[in-house]
Design a protein around this motif. Structure first.
Motif, PDB file in Angstrom:
ATOM      1  N   THR A   1       0.755  -1.565  -0.049  1.00 30.36           N
ATOM      2  CA  THR A   1       0.033  -0.026   0.002  1.00 30.36           C
ATOM      3  C   THR A   1       1.055   1.335   0.051  1.00 30.36           C
ATOM      4  OG1 THR A   1       0.124  -0.553   2.381  1.00 30.36           O
ATOM      5  CG2 THR A   1      -1.865  -1.335   0.965  1.00 30.36           C
ATOM      6  N   GLU A   2       1.862   1.190   0.602  1.00 26.94           N
ATOM      7  CA  GLU A   2       2.852   2.300   1.123  1.00 26.94           C
ATOM      8  C   GLU A   2       3.466   2.853  -0.603  1.00 26.94           C
ATOM      9  OE1 GLU A   2       3.534  -0.117   1.969  1.00 26.94           O
ATOM     10  OE2 GLU A   2       2.817   0.181   4.490  1.00 26.94           O
ATOM     11  N   LEU A   3       3.982   1.815  -1.604  1.00 27.14           N
ATOM     12  CA  LEU A   3       4.281   2.137  -2.292  1.00 27.14           C
ATOM     13  C   LEU A   3       3.334   2.891  -3.507  1.00 27.14           C
ATOM     14  CD1 LEU A   3       6.395  -0.648  -4.038  1.00 27.14           C
ATOM     15  CD2 LEU A   3       7.190   1.566  -3.622  1.00 27.14           C
ATOM     16  N   LEU A   4       2.021   2.224  -3.552  1.00 23.17           N
ATOM     17  CA  LEU A   4       0.653   2.721  -4.792  1.00 23.17           C
ATOM     18  C   LEU A   4       0.763   4.123  -3.684  1.00 23.17           C
ATOM     19  CD1 LEU A   4      -2.287  -0.312  -4.910  1.00 23.17           C
ATOM     20  CD2 LEU A   4      -0.176   0.958  -6.607  1.00 23.17           C
ATOM     21  N   ASP A   5      -0.073   4.395  -2.621  1.00 24.12           N
ATOM     22  CA  ASP A   5      -0.030   5.431  -2.346  1.00 24.12           C
ATOM     23  C   ASP A   5       0.933   6.891  -2.459  1.00 24.12           C
ATOM     24  OD1 ASP A   5      -2.498   4.409  -0.587  1.00 24.12           O
ATOM     25  OD2 ASP A   5      -1.275   4.398   1.053  1.00 24.12           O
ATOM     26  N   ALA A   6       2.273   6.432  -2.311  1.00 24.86           N
ATOM     27  CA  ALA A   6       3.045   7.365  -2.626  1.00 24.86           C
ATOM     28  C   ALA A   6       2.894   7.465  -4.242  1.00 24.86           C
ATOM     29  CB  ALA A   6       4.529   6.882  -2.396  1.00 24.86           C
TER      30      ALA A   6
ATOM     31  N   GLU B   1      -2.069  14.972 -11.969  1.00 29.40           N
ATOM     32  CA  GLU B   1      -1.696  15.088 -13.184  1.00 29.40           C
ATOM     33  C   GLU B   1      -2.271  14.552 -13.774  1.00 29.40           C
ATOM     34  OE1 GLU B   1       2.282  13.507 -14.340  1.00 29.40           O
ATOM     35  OE2 GLU B   1       2.894  14.112 -11.569  1.00 29.40           O
ATOM     36  N   VAL B   2      -2.596  13.559 -13.593  1.00 25.37           N
ATOM     37  CA  VAL B   2      -3.053  12.108 -14.184  1.00 25.37           C
ATOM     38  C   VAL B   2      -4.879  11.998 -14.865  1.00 25.37           C
ATOM     39  CG1 VAL B   2      -1.759  10.266 -14.595  1.00 25.37           C
ATOM     40  CG2 VAL B   2      -3.633  10.586 -13.198  1.00 25.37           C
ATOM     41  N   ASP B   3      -5.389  11.994 -15.579  1.00 24.15           N
ATOM     42  CA  ASP B   3      -7.169  11.770 -16.648  1.00 24.15           C
ATOM     43  C   ASP B   3      -7.109  10.567 -15.518  1.00 24.15           C
ATOM     44  OD1 ASP B   3      -6.975  14.056 -17.840  1.00 24.15           O
ATOM     45  OD2 ASP B   3      -5.622  12.910 -18.609  1.00 24.15           O
ATOM     46  N   GLN B   4      -6.636   9.413 -15.551  1.00 25.63           N
ATOM     47  CA  GLN B   4      -6.731   8.065 -15.405  1.00 25.63           C
ATOM     48  C   GLN B   4      -5.632   7.139 -14.930  1.00 25.63           C
ATOM     49  OE1 GLN B   4      -9.689   6.656 -16.663  1.00 25.63           O
ATOM     50  NE2 GLN B   4     -10.056   4.618 -15.706  1.00 25.63           N
ATOM     51  N   MET B   5      -6.384   6.318 -13.627  1.00 26.85           N
ATOM     52  CA  MET B   5      -4.769   5.329 -12.988  1.00 26.85           C
ATOM     53  C   MET B   5      -5.296   3.359 -13.457  1.00 26.85           C
ATOM     54  SD  MET B   5      -4.033   7.559  -9.553  1.00 26.85           S
ATOM     55  CE  MET B   5      -5.772   7.350  -9.130  1.00 26.85           C
ATOM     56  N   ILE B   6      -4.483   3.186 -14.297  1.00 25.25           N
ATOM     57  CA  ILE B   6      -5.053   2.004 -14.583  1.00 25.25           C
ATOM     58  C   ILE B   6      -3.836   0.663 -13.441  1.00 25.25           C
ATOM     59  CG2 ILE B   6      -4.692   0.189 -16.514  1.00 25.25           C
ATOM     60  CD1 ILE B   6      -5.395   2.326 -18.082  1.00 25.25           C
TER      61      ILE B   6
ATOM     62  N   GLY C   1      -9.837   4.628  -6.925  1.00 22.96           N
ATOM     63  CA  GLY C   1      -8.821   5.740  -8.070  1.00 22.96           C
ATOM     64  C   GLY C   1      -8.513   4.481  -9.337  1.00 22.96           C
ATOM     65  N   PHE C   2      -7.963   3.431  -8.360  1.00 26.20           N
ATOM     66  CA  PHE C   2      -7.370   2.967  -9.993  1.00 26.20           C
ATOM     67  C   PHE C   2      -8.474   2.227 -11.338  1.00 26.20           C
ATOM     68  CE2 PHE C   2      -3.377   3.823  -7.515  1.00 26.20           C
ATOM     69  CZ  PHE C   2      -2.500   3.957  -9.028  1.00 26.20           C
TER      70      PHE C   2
END
Length: 172
Positions: free
Chosen positions: A14-19, A27-32, A48-49
């Motif tokens: 979770t730390e990597l994803l949160d960072a 700055e992005v419109d979409q997260m995958i 959000g992903f």
């Protein structure tokens, strides 16, 4: 113009994803997320992903694949284990054709790569937790603009590694 953050194979971190979200979400419109998050879909770190189920995702109820439309482009998101991506992209290219996808995002192999097969752009962002073939923990930001795909590769620890712009043109 659209920007899409693409990550894969975070394997419980979770730390990597949160960072990464803290650094790029504005700055992005979409997260995958291309699977193997090892999180449940109600975990705040994966929120959000657009996420799919990987072979190590036992906790969540993610779909096996997702089809996302961004600025008229169809993006197929899979983990890759169901298409044997460690040996070939042939099965996945057939699925992309069936889905009418212009872009395919996948993971599973933990190997960073981008390849255009016929008119379809295939993107594997590598792994942000357990990379193979290199030590950098990678993810990608894809910018779609004027029929061009600009792939910016990031190392979690060191930041932007480089960009491939002229390499790929994508048609809608």
């Amino acid at each position: 113009m659209s920007k899409i953050l693409i990550v894969s194979d975070s394997h419980g971190s979770t730390e990597l994803l949160d960072a990464i979200k803290a650094k790029h979400a504005s700055e992005v419109d979409q997260m995958i997320h291309c699977g193997d998050s090892e999180l449940s879909e109600d975990n705040e770190s994966i929120s959000g992903f657009t996420s799919v189920k990987g072979n190590c995702d036992f906790y969540g109820d993610f779909p096996e694949e997702a089809l996302v439309e961004v600025d008229g482009y169809k993006i197929l998101v899979v983990h890759g284990h169901l298409y044997s991506v460690k040996s070939s992209l042939l099965s996945l290219s057939y699925r992309a054709e069936e889905a009418g996808a212009n872009i395919v995002c996948f993971g599973h192999s933990h190997l960073l790569g981008a390849e255009k097969i016929q008119d379809v752009l295939f993107i594997n962002p590598g792994s942000i937790r357990l990379p193979r073939g290199r030590h950098e923990r990678t993810y990608v930001i894809l910018e779609l603009k004027d029929g061009k795909a600009d792939l910016r590769v990031y190392d979690f620890d060191l930041g932007e590694m480089g960009s491939l712009t002229q390499e790929f043109s994508v048609s809608k």
